[in-house]
Design a protein around this motif. Structure first.
Motif, mmCIF file in Angstrom:
data_model
loop_
_atom_site.group_PDB
_atom_site.id
_atom_site.type_symbol
_atom_site.label_atom_id
_atom_site.label_comp_id
_atom_site.label_asym_id
_atom_site.label_seq_id
_atom_site.Cartn_x
_atom_site.Cartn_y
_atom_site.Cartn_z
ATOM 1 N N LEU A 115 -0.413 -6.655 4.369
ATOM 2 C CA LEU A 115 0.619 -6.466 5.387
ATOM 3 C C LEU A 115 1.785 -5.664 4.841
ATOM 4 O O LEU A 115 2.007 -5.579 3.642
ATOM 5 N N ILE A 116 2.517 -5.069 5.778
ATOM 6 C CA ILE A 116 3.714 -4.308 5.429
ATOM 7 C C ILE A 116 4.920 -5.152 5.819
ATOM 8 O O ILE A 116 5.009 -5.620 6.955
ATOM 9 N N ASP A 117 5.809 -5.369 4.852
ATOM 10 C CA ASP A 117 7.040 -6.098 5.129
ATOM 11 C C ASP A 117 8.071 -5.071 5.602
ATOM 12 O O ASP A 117 8.481 -4.200 4.839
ATOM 13 N N LEU A 118 8.472 -5.173 6.858
ATOM 14 C CA LEU A 118 9.369 -4.168 7.438
ATOM 15 C C LEU A 118 10.819 -4.326 6.957
ATOM 16 O O LEU A 118 11.640 -3.435 7.152
ATOM 17 N N LEU A 119 11.134 -5.457 6.326
ATOM 18 C CA LEU A 119 12.485 -5.646 5.790
ATOM 19 C C LEU A 119 12.638 -4.876 4.483
ATOM 20 O O LEU A 119 13.613 -4.171 4.279
ATOM 21 N N SER A 120 11.640 -5.010 3.597
ATOM 22 C CA SER A 120 11.736 -4.339 2.295
ATOM 23 C C SER A 120 10.985 -3.007 2.287
ATOM 24 O O SER A 120 11.071 -2.258 1.324
#
Length: 240
Positions: free
Chosen positions: A154-159
């Protein structure tokens, strides 16, 4: 199953057993013989786990509609909850019941969309159902890399980093740059996420209006926390 995995990845237990496993061990949190036999939770069970500097007290409540009074008892003492949804069947009748109880006791919650590796998994559709069926201001903090049998991480959209889970049980977390072909979509989703948070958090809203490009990860995390605790938004995450 989710509480089993939380205990495993925080190092509280050292092997994974399936809830409906053939080995007869069953879930740690399902202590009654009947629970192990049926593969469901009947009685709420509590435990704790350590993750970094945090001590998490975990209460595993039943999901089955017949034992809804057990959920009611647990909700009175909670600081927050994880609403677990299936990426295939989405918001089910039991999700609606539990959500109504959470609202009654004003329990802040995050939504976790599970089983992303199953056929028919659809993260965006379930996030939309949170909005349509449960009336949540759902904000997606993650973006899955693939779905169904191609679900990789998954891609963490915060970091703005991609995470992959290697090893037999996914215990080795690998942090990578976002794959080039997903970069544009991730940027779009990040902008959508920032707007979603800014709509319900005044502090971030001001920063968003003055200079949206200068918003830092720290500001975002603090805003997510404030808005979630104030019951103004539901952060949505996914996994398997």
């Amino acid at each position: 199953t989710l509480s089993e995995r939380i205990l495993f990845y925080t190092g509280k237990i050292h092997e994974i057993h399936e809830v409906r496993g053939k080995d007869g061990v069953g879930a740690i949190m399902d202590s009654m013989d009947l629970e192990r036999e049926k593969g469901i939770t009947i009685q709420s069970a509590a435990t704790y786990a350590l993750w970094g500097d945090y001590n998490i007290n975990l209460i595993d409540t039943p999901g089955h509609v017949d034992f809804t009074i057990e959920v009611e008892r647990a909700l009175r003492v909670l600081d927050g909850a994880i609403l677990v949804l299936c990426s295939v069947s989405g918001v089910q009748s039991q999700s609606i019941t539990v959500d109504r109880q959470m609202k009654r006791y004003k329990v802040p919650r995050i939504a976790f969309i599970n089983k992303m590796d199953r056929a028919g998994a659809n993260y965006d559709r379930v996030a939309l159902q949170l909005k349509e069926k449960l009336g949540h201001h759902a904000v997606r903090l993650q973006y899955p890399i693939g779905a169904e049998d191609r679900f990789q991480g998954l891609i963490d959209l915060l970091s703005m980093k991609a995470y992959y889970f290697d090893g037999e049980n996914g215990e080795n977390i690998r942090e990578e740059a976002i794959p080039a072909d997903m970069k544009d979509e991730a940027e779009l989703r990040r902008a959508e996420m920032i707007e979603g948070i800014a709509n319900v958090d005044d502090t971030l809203g001001e920063a968003f209006l003055t200079d949206p490009d200068s918003i830092t990860e720290k500001q975002l995390r603090e805003a997510v926390r404030r808005a979630t605790i104030a019951l103004k938004m539901t952060p949505v995450m996914c996994g398997s």
